[in-house]
Write a protein that holds these residues in place. Sequence first.
Motif, PDB file in Angstrom:
ATOM      1  N   GLU A 118       2.880  -8.050  11.607  1.00  0.00           N
ATOM      2  CA  GLU A 118       1.462  -8.422  11.675  1.00  0.00           C
ATOM      3  C   GLU A 118       0.738  -7.997  10.396  1.00  0.00           C
ATOM      4  OE1 GLU A 118      -1.562 -10.298  13.756  1.00  0.00           O
ATOM      5  OE2 GLU A 118       0.421  -9.934  14.598  1.00  0.00           O
ATOM      6  N   VAL A 119       1.014  -6.784   9.941  1.00  0.00           N
ATOM      7  CA  VAL A 119       0.389  -6.266   8.722  1.00  0.00           C
ATOM      8  C   VAL A 119       0.821  -7.061   7.499  1.00  0.00           C
ATOM      9  CG1 VAL A 119       0.335  -4.274   7.174  1.00  0.00           C
ATOM     10  CG2 VAL A 119       0.085  -3.940   9.634  1.00  0.00           C
ATOM     11  N   ALA A 130      -0.701 -10.474   7.277  1.00  0.00           N
ATOM     12  CA  ALA A 130      -2.145 -10.486   7.019  1.00  0.00           C
ATOM     13  C   ALA A 130      -2.497  -9.921   5.656  1.00  0.00           C
ATOM     14  CB  ALA A 130      -2.861  -9.689   8.115  1.00  0.00           C
ATOM     15  N   ARG A 131      -1.738  -8.911   5.188  1.00  0.00           N
ATOM     16  CA  ARG A 131      -2.147  -8.172   3.993  1.00  0.00           C
ATOM     17  C   ARG A 131      -1.207  -8.318   2.810  1.00  0.00           C
ATOM     18  NH1 ARG A 131      -7.167  -5.632   4.728  1.00  0.00           N
ATOM     19  NH2 ARG A 131      -6.471  -4.022   3.271  1.00  0.00           N
ATOM     20  N   SER A 191      -1.932  -1.950   0.101  1.00  0.00           N
ATOM     21  CA  SER A 191      -2.590  -2.820   1.085  1.00  0.00           C
ATOM     22  C   SER A 191      -2.044  -2.583   2.489  1.00  0.00           C
ATOM     23  CB  SER A 191      -2.409  -4.287   0.694  1.00  0.00           C
ATOM     24  OG  SER A 191      -3.051  -4.568  -0.528  1.00  0.00           O
ATOM     25  N   VAL A 192      -0.739  -2.386   2.587  1.00  0.00           N
ATOM     26  CA  VAL A 192      -0.129  -2.097   3.889  1.00  0.00           C
ATOM     27  C   VAL A 192      -0.692  -0.789   4.436  1.00  0.00           C
ATOM     28  CG1 VAL A 192       2.025  -1.515   5.072  1.00  0.00           C
ATOM     29  CG2 VAL A 192       1.985  -3.387   3.399  1.00  0.00           C
ATOM     30  N   SER A 197      -4.125  -0.850   5.944  1.00  0.00           N
ATOM     31  CA  SER A 197      -4.319  -1.747   7.095  1.00  0.00           C
ATOM     32  C   SER A 197      -4.267  -1.025   8.434  1.00  0.00           C
ATOM     33  CB  SER A 197      -3.242  -2.833   7.084  1.00  0.00           C
ATOM     34  OG  SER A 197      -1.974  -2.271   7.392  1.00  0.00           O
ATOM     35  N   TRP A 198      -3.785   0.248   8.479  1.00  0.00           N
ATOM     36  CA  TRP A 198      -3.591   0.902   9.777  1.00  0.00           C
ATOM     37  C   TRP A 198      -4.847   0.880  10.652  1.00  0.00           C
ATOM     38  CZ3 TRP A 198       1.148   0.330   9.830  1.00  0.00           C
ATOM     39  CH2 TRP A 198       2.053   0.869   8.917  1.00  0.00           C
ATOM     40  N   ARG A 232      -7.135  -1.239  10.822  1.00  0.00           N
ATOM     41  CA  ARG A 232      -7.613  -2.599  11.095  1.00  0.00           C
ATOM     42  C   ARG A 232      -6.661  -3.432  11.943  1.00  0.00           C
ATOM     43  NH1 ARG A 232      -8.360  -1.446   5.720  1.00  0.00           N
ATOM     44  NH2 ARG A 232     -10.523  -1.247   5.036  1.00  0.00           N
ATOM     45  N   VAL A 233      -5.368  -3.087  11.916  1.00  0.00           N
ATOM     46  CA  VAL A 233      -4.380  -3.942  12.578  1.00  0.00           C
ATOM     47  C   VAL A 233      -4.515  -3.875  14.098  1.00  0.00           C
ATOM     48  CG1 VAL A 233      -2.581  -2.158  12.629  1.00  0.00           C
ATOM     49  CG2 VAL A 233      -1.933  -4.562  12.672  1.00  0.00           C
ATOM     50  N   ARG A 285      -3.268  -0.564  18.552  1.00  0.00           N
ATOM     51  CA  ARG A 285      -4.233  -0.331  17.467  1.00  0.00           C
ATOM     52  C   ARG A 285      -4.243   1.163  17.184  1.00  0.00           C
ATOM     53  NH1 ARG A 285      -7.858  -2.748  21.271  1.00  0.00           N
ATOM     54  NH2 ARG A 285      -8.475  -4.228  19.664  1.00  0.00           N
TER      55      ARG A 285
END
Length: 370
Positions: free
Chosen positions: A305-306, A309-310, A316-317, A320-321, A323-324, A334
């Motif tokens: 998923e990350v 999206a990123r 960037s990964v 993302s924690w 936000r994912v 989440r």
Amino acid sequence: MSGMVTQARPPRRDGSSVQIGALVPLTRPGWVQAGQHLLAGLELAVRDVNDDGGIAGRPLELVVRDTAADPQRAAAAVDELARLGVAALAGEYHSVVARAAATRADALGLPFLCSSAVLDALTEQPTERVARLAPAQSHGWRIYADFLLGAGHSRIAVAAEPSVYWASGARVLRDHLAPRGGTVVELDMRTLTPEAVCDELVARRATALLLLVGHPEPAVSVVTAVRRDQRLAGLMMGAPAGQPEFAEWATSLGADGAAIPFLRYLPDRLGPLGTRVGAALRERLAAAPSFVAFEGYDTVAVLAEVLRARGTDRASVAASWPRVVAEGTRGRIRFSRTPGSSVWQWTWPPIQVVDRDPAEPERFRVLHTG
């Protein structure tokens, strides 16, 4: 260092692969069966991601390294995987090993999604780069302590080996039980034989013994000695770390290994995704999948998923924690910050206290839900 690469059916478009490094205990003294279940979940999820088009058309690849429950070996594997260019790290079962891996990954700027380790302080300093699926030890073991109190146990003995993980667990239990009238006495397994443990349990008038020790030894010897001691016929044994989850527990102890409650991170009922994945894992493992196999699957589901999206940039990964949001086998995943934890945390996976049914040791009974 031995390793392997797992790639399932290729996605619909050609392209260079996106690599995830996976840390898994696959040889002794690591808990090999836990490692096999974790790897099965990781591999199945990679196959499903690739069947669904991969990461923007690029195949997802799992680059696996065996940690063998060795923190130094794990740190060296993180160095190697970082050099190989993996976008992120996944996996690990043993808490002390995961802590070494997380510390090294953080230093290298490599995002790490820890699958199964529960030690609260997974890194010494708070970090933005590390996230975790398994519940923090303080959360899960408090639920276990509530189960003990609810079952009428206030005089608790713990048979403990020296380890940051075991010491942390004993502290959680003591801190939670003491204000509620419970006492915890530690029995040092460096100096006590299984028979001496039995004598201590009688002398201390304990009603429950918790096994904060490794498997197969000394856990098997302690369980056998307690079961054979007529003075301890009414004693409850427990294993909050989950040793009875795996088939080799039942194989090595038979009926003696039943009725020993442990923590398991599964819901009372799996949804459609969990049911489908559970069936596929059972086929892959030729056995009932443990919660660790589901943790492995969910790890890759989140990372996919990350990455979709990123992109594959490590910064960037890591960013993302918070936000994912990902659909896992055991619910919607989440991450947030929790007091006392140094990493991003799924708050919370489902938690059960279960045991093996004495009448049918292959069957689990849910005793308490957190």
